[in-house]
Design an enzyme around this catalytic site. Structure first.
Site, short mmCIF file in Angstrom:
data_model
loop_
_atom_site.label_atom_id
_atom_site.label_comp_id
_atom_site.label_asym_id
_atom_site.label_seq_id
_atom_site.Cartn_x
_atom_site.Cartn_y
_atom_site.Cartn_z
N SER A 104 0.86 -1.20 0.00
CA SER A 104 0.00 0.00 0.00
C SER A 104 0.89 1.24 0.00
O SER A 104 2.11 1.15 0.22
CB SER A 104 -0.89 0.00 1.25
OG SER A 104 -0.08 0.22 2.39
N ARG A 138 14.27 -10.99 18.01
CA ARG A 138 14.12 -12.27 17.31
C ARG A 138 13.21 -13.22 18.08
O ARG A 138 12.59 -14.09 17.51
CB ARG A 138 15.50 -12.92 17.11
CG ARG A 138 16.39 -12.12 16.18
CD ARG A 138 17.81 -12.60 16.22
NE ARG A 138 18.41 -12.44 17.55
CZ ARG A 138 19.70 -12.64 17.83
NH1 ARG A 138 20.52 -13.03 16.87
NH2 ARG A 138 20.17 -12.46 19.05
N HIS A 159 -12.99 -2.60 5.26
CA HIS A 159 -11.59 -2.76 5.67
C HIS A 159 -11.44 -2.77 7.20
O HIS A 159 -12.28 -2.21 7.92
CB HIS A 159 -10.73 -1.63 5.12
CG HIS A 159 -10.49 -1.73 3.64
ND1 HIS A 159 -11.02 -0.84 2.74
CD2 HIS A 159 -9.78 -2.63 2.91
CE1 HIS A 159 -10.65 -1.17 1.52
NE2 HIS A 159 -9.90 -2.25 1.58
N ASN A 197 -8.41 -9.95 -0.93
CA ASN A 197 -7.42 -9.15 -0.20
C ASN A 197 -7.52 -9.39 1.31
O ASN A 197 -8.59 -9.19 1.90
CB ASN A 197 -7.67 -7.67 -0.46
CG ASN A 197 -7.20 -7.23 -1.83
OD1 ASN A 197 -6.95 -8.05 -2.70
ND2 ASN A 197 -7.08 -5.94 -2.02
N ASP A 226 -1.54 -1.73 -3.82
CA ASP A 226 -2.87 -1.79 -3.22
C ASP A 226 -3.41 -0.37 -3.03
O ASP A 226 -2.74 0.47 -2.42
CB ASP A 226 -2.73 -2.50 -1.85
CG ASP A 226 -4.06 -2.87 -1.24
OD1 ASP A 226 -5.02 -3.09 -1.99
OD2 ASP A 226 -4.12 -2.97 0.00
N HIS A 227 -4.59 -0.10 -3.57
CA HIS A 227 -5.25 1.21 -3.40
C HIS A 227 -4.40 2.41 -3.86
O HIS A 227 -4.20 3.37 -3.09
CB HIS A 227 -5.67 1.44 -1.94
CG HIS A 227 -6.76 0.52 -1.49
ND1 HIS A 227 -8.07 0.67 -1.86
CD2 HIS A 227 -6.73 -0.59 -0.73
CE1 HIS A 227 -8.79 -0.30 -1.33
NE2 HIS A 227 -8.00 -1.10 -0.65
N SER A 280 -10.90 -9.91 5.46
CA SER A 280 -10.45 -10.57 6.69
C SER A 280 -11.65 -11.01 7.52
O SER A 280 -12.70 -10.35 7.53
CB SER A 280 -9.56 -9.64 7.52
OG SER A 280 -8.26 -9.61 6.96
N ASP A 325 -5.40 -8.49 4.88
CA ASP A 325 -4.33 -7.82 5.60
C ASP A 325 -4.58 -7.92 7.11
O ASP A 325 -3.74 -8.40 7.88
CB ASP A 325 -4.26 -6.35 5.16
CG ASP A 325 -3.10 -5.59 5.76
OD1 ASP A 325 -2.26 -6.22 6.43
OD2 ASP A 325 -3.02 -4.36 5.59
P1 13P Z 1 -8.82 -6.43 5.43
O1 13P Z 1 -8.67 -5.18 6.24
O2 13P Z 1 -10.18 -7.04 5.60
O3 13P Z 1 -7.74 -7.42 5.65
O4 13P Z 1 -8.76 -5.99 3.88
C1 13P Z 1 -7.51 -5.75 3.27
C2 13P Z 1 -7.64 -5.12 1.94
O5 13P Z 1 -8.70 -5.03 1.35
C3 13P Z 1 -6.42 -4.58 1.34
O6 13P Z 1 -6.68 -3.92 0.15
O1 G3H Z 2 -6.87 -1.86 2.50
C1 G3H Z 2 -5.90 -1.44 3.12
C2 G3H Z 2 -4.81 -2.32 3.53
O2 G3H Z 2 -5.15 -3.05 4.68
C3 G3H Z 2 -3.56 -1.53 3.71
O3 G3H Z 2 -3.64 -0.74 4.85
O4 G3H Z 2 -2.97 1.59 4.18
O5 G3H Z 2 -2.70 0.75 6.55
O6 G3H Z 2 -1.22 -0.10 4.72
P1 G3H Z 2 -2.57 0.46 5.09
ZN ZN Z 3 -8.58 -2.92 0.12
#
Ligand code: 13P
Ligand code: G3H
Ligand code: ZN
Length: 316
Positions: free
Chosen positions: A50, A285, A184, A258, A83-84, A218, A260
């Protein structure tokens, strides 16, 4: 060397009724946990970065880590996706940095402006053999750099099946993320969520053979939220998409899922557990290592949910 774009993996995912996991990477341990799981399960893989990850870790570090992953796993088809992406400049930067896929997320703009922004990225990317994911409709939830609609309004911002054919034809995008009731982050819903499978099916019918993407997938598994809360965390009312719903979507036209947040939860739960059980621990570690194992276990589990374990060879 199996650095690929997503064309073949999506073609096979559609035919085979499964989805490829797209996992976000922010550092070495997360990336290692993911690839160890994928290599053991022989699955195709999409690693994604991202804008926030780029700002946190610097693209030179992330690319160096990803390059090692690709070199050491020639039997695994690996696509790397932005991503995005929020505008043309961000997408161009990632194309120029060697990514094989970019997402332009202009979904908050009116239809014609979304088409225009997507088309501009498509023209630049396609000239360099890079594929483009776009988005229609809007998800809920708020991440660091990805702001969605209010939870109560998710149902009002679903992708409109009447717009998809025109959008894909005019913009030329290679895959389409469709808002279908997901959100998200870890606090997706206030009550038991219901995905709009009718919308996924209808869009699948209007765009036969065309790959769809599901963001915000998720599941926020109770076990991990409970561990976080047990070991000093505070995540009340966290709720995600039930895994049966994710599996069902993967069998339809959804080819990329997706994930994350579930990896973040697994890592956080394990690190909290180590600190709680060994308050004197100060060797990174000794907590990042178990955290990496937790990521690996979570990804192995997700590959079963998505049905893509064992599918690496056919996607090469
Ligand atoms: P989640 O927050 O549900 O894991 O979605 C991640 C996502 O869509 C990243 O683009
Ligand atoms: O959809 C978003 C992803 O979970 C990435 O999140 O912008 O915090 O890296 P982030
Ligand atoms: Zn997303």
């Amino acid at each position: 060397m199996a650095l690929v774009n997503t064309k073949k993996m999506f073609e096979m995912a559609l035919k085979g009724g499964y989805a490829v996991g797209a996992f976000n990477v922010n550092n070495m341990e997360i990336t290692q946990g993911i690839i160890e799981a994928v290599a053991e399960e022989k699955a195709p893989l999409i690693l994604q970065v991202s804008k926030g990850a780029r700002a946190y870790a610097k693209i030179s570090y992330l690319k160096a880590i990803i390059n090692v992953v690709v070199e050491e796993n020639p039997d695994i088809p690996i696509a790397i996706n932005l991503d995005h992406g929020d505008n043309f400049e961000t997408c161009k930067q990632f194309v120029d940095d060697g990514f094989t896929s970019v997402m332009i997320d202009a979904s908050k703009l009116p239809f014609e402006e979304n088409v225009k922004a997507t088309k501009e990225v498509v023209e630049y990317a396609h000239a360099r053999d890079v594929v483009v994911e776009a988005e229609l409709g809007q998800l809920g939830g708020i991440e660091e750099d990805v702001v969605g609609v209010d939870q109560d309004d998710i149902g009002k911002h679903l992708a409109d099946p009447d717009q998809v054919v025109e959008f894909v034809e005019k913009s030329g995008c290679d895959s389409l993320a469709v808002a279908c009731g997901t959100s998200h982050g870890a606090y997706k819903f206030k009550k038991e969520p219901k995905l709009a499978f009718d919308i996924i099916e209808e869009i699948g019918n209007r765009l036969p053979g065309y790959p769809l993407v599901m963001h915000g997938s998720s599941s926020v598994l109770r076990e991990f939220v409970d561990l976080i809360n047990k070991y000093g965390g505070d995540m009340p009312n966290a709720m995600g998409v039930p895994e049966e719903s994710v599996s069902k979507a993967a069998k339809l036209a959804i080819c990329k899922v997706n994930i994350d947040t579930d990896l973040r939860l697994a890592l956080t739960a394990k690190i909290r557990q180590v600190f709680s059980e060994k308050p004197g621990e100060f060797d990174p570690r000794k907590y990042l290592g178990p955290g990496r194992e937790a990521i690996k276990d979570m990804v192995k589990h997700k590959l079963q949910v998505l049905g893509c374990a064992g599918k690496a060879a056919e996607c090469l």
